[in-house]
Enzyme design. Structure first.
Site, short mmCIF file in Angstrom:
data_model
loop_
_atom_site.label_atom_id
_atom_site.label_comp_id
_atom_site.label_asym_id
_atom_site.label_seq_id
_atom_site.Cartn_x
_atom_site.Cartn_y
_atom_site.Cartn_z
N ASP A 62 35.04 35.47 46.64
CA ASP A 62 35.57 35.10 47.95
C ASP A 62 36.64 34.03 47.77
O ASP A 62 36.34 32.84 47.70
CB ASP A 62 34.45 34.60 48.86
CG ASP A 62 34.93 34.41 50.30
OD1 ASP A 62 36.16 34.36 50.52
OD2 ASP A 62 34.07 34.32 51.20
N HIS B 164 38.51 27.57 51.66
CA HIS B 164 37.50 26.88 50.86
C HIS B 164 38.08 26.16 49.64
O HIS B 164 37.33 25.59 48.85
CB HIS B 164 36.44 27.88 50.41
CG HIS B 164 35.88 28.69 51.54
ND1 HIS B 164 35.09 28.13 52.53
CD2 HIS B 164 36.02 30.00 51.87
CE1 HIS B 164 34.75 29.07 53.41
NE2 HIS B 164 35.31 30.21 53.03
N ILE C 61 36.10 23.66 53.28
CA ILE C 61 34.67 23.72 53.59
C ILE C 61 33.96 24.69 52.64
O ILE C 61 34.58 25.51 51.97
CB ILE C 61 34.43 24.16 55.05
CG1 ILE C 61 34.99 25.58 55.28
CG2 ILE C 61 35.06 23.16 56.01
CD1 ILE C 61 34.69 26.13 56.67
N GLY D 181 30.02 29.91 54.02
CA GLY D 181 28.75 30.05 54.72
C GLY D 181 27.71 30.76 53.87
O GLY D 181 26.53 30.40 53.87
#
Length: 308
Positions: A207, A212, A227, A230
């Site tokens: 990903d 991120h 961040i 998830g």
């Protein structure tokens, strides 16, 4: 915002996604385990070394059940590609994830994925899309797992031609949304620290969303810095459940449901609280430093050999 003159929601009901193939090796399995924090606090953790190393003479490393989420990653990374639906991929948020597991994964393999649209919802300023991925072992044709992911596309709503928001779903996606966290004391609590480089490590599992890793992209999306994924947060919580409830046995996990509530910054501490209700573990994860709940859901498990 989608142009309702170009986008007919009914037309997507016949939309066909191409099948995808996901090849992985034992190295990918180990890299994923490290990415979700396995052995991150203790390099010789007796519960988790088996995800990293051929412990005690075992022939293969074991695979964490949340590894299944990677099988549907290609669908999200390639974009949802619905005719007429325009959105900024930088504003895409992962809303929910459901994983149903049918047997343990081999430590390496070739997975054949059949992808389909499971739902589309117009929320005015945003659209919610639901994608289902059925994953089969390519050689045997055996169904290994099902993923259902929900994406929140900010700025892509407003395509309804009627006065009521458009909503189509082929399965019930609100089970985790309506889940109530018990008011009683948790059955178990597990605290784990993410590393400042956690997102940079997890992204190596495939990903590569710059949200991120790229500070400028994160600022455009409204965050002070990149961040954590998830699904990485989910991996931390399911690891905690395996350790505290499943006695370290990942094969006891039958299904996983998660709702992503708030972002996590790499380096923050995650506290996973667990409540045991029969063969269902209700959980929520909080960021210790901000005292905010970032994740909630449930994990269904197979029956243990003896009661806890």
């Amino acid at each position: 915002m989608a142009d309702s003159s170009e986008f007919d929601p009914q037309s997507i009901l016949s939309h066909k996604y191409p099948d995808t193939t996901y090849n992985y090796t034992e190295r990918d399995v180990v890299l994923y385990a490290l990415g979700v924090g396995a052995c991150g606090q203790d390099a010789v953790d007796g519960d988790e070394l088996k995800y990293i190393y051929h412990e005690n003479g075992q022939q293969f490393v074991q695979v964490l059940p949340t590894f299944a989420a990677l099988f549907s990653l290609a669908s999200a990374l390639n974009g949802f590609n619905l005719p007429g639906l325009q959105y900024d991929p930088r504003l895409l948020l992962h809303g929910q994830q459901y994983i149903e597991l049918y047997r343990p994964f081999p430590s390496s393999g070739c997975i054949h994925n059949k992808v389909s649209l499971a739902g589309l919802h117009d929320k005015g300023k945003a659209a919610i899309i639901e994608i289902e991925t059925k994953s089969y072992e390519k050689d045997s044709g055996e169904l290994l797992c099902i993923n259902r992911m929900t994406g929140f596309l900010r700025g892509a709503g407003g395509f309804s031609k009627s006065s009521q928001p458009y909503s189509y779903s082929s399965y019930s996606s609100n089970k985790v949304s309506s889940l109530k966290i018990p008011k009683s004391q948790p059955f178990a609590v597990f605290e784990d620290c993410t590393q400042p480089s956690q997102a940079l490590l997890y992204r190596l599992s495939g990903d590569y969303n710059p949200l991120h890793s790229d500070p400028m992209v994160a600022k455009v999306a409204g965050f002070s810095r990149p961040i954590l994924h998830g699904l990485c947060t989910l991996g931390f919580s399911v690891r905690a459940i395996i350790k505290c409830i499943c006695r370290g046995d990942p094969n006891l996990v039958r299904s996983i449901s998660a709702r992503f509530l708030l972002h996590v910054y790499p380096g923050e501490t995650l506290i996973t609280e667990m409540w045991l209700e029969g063969l269902r573990v209700i959980y929520q994860a909080k960021v210790k430093e901000r005292n905010r709940t970032v994740l909630s859901g449930y994990v269904d498990i197979h029956r243990l050999s003896s009661s806890l």
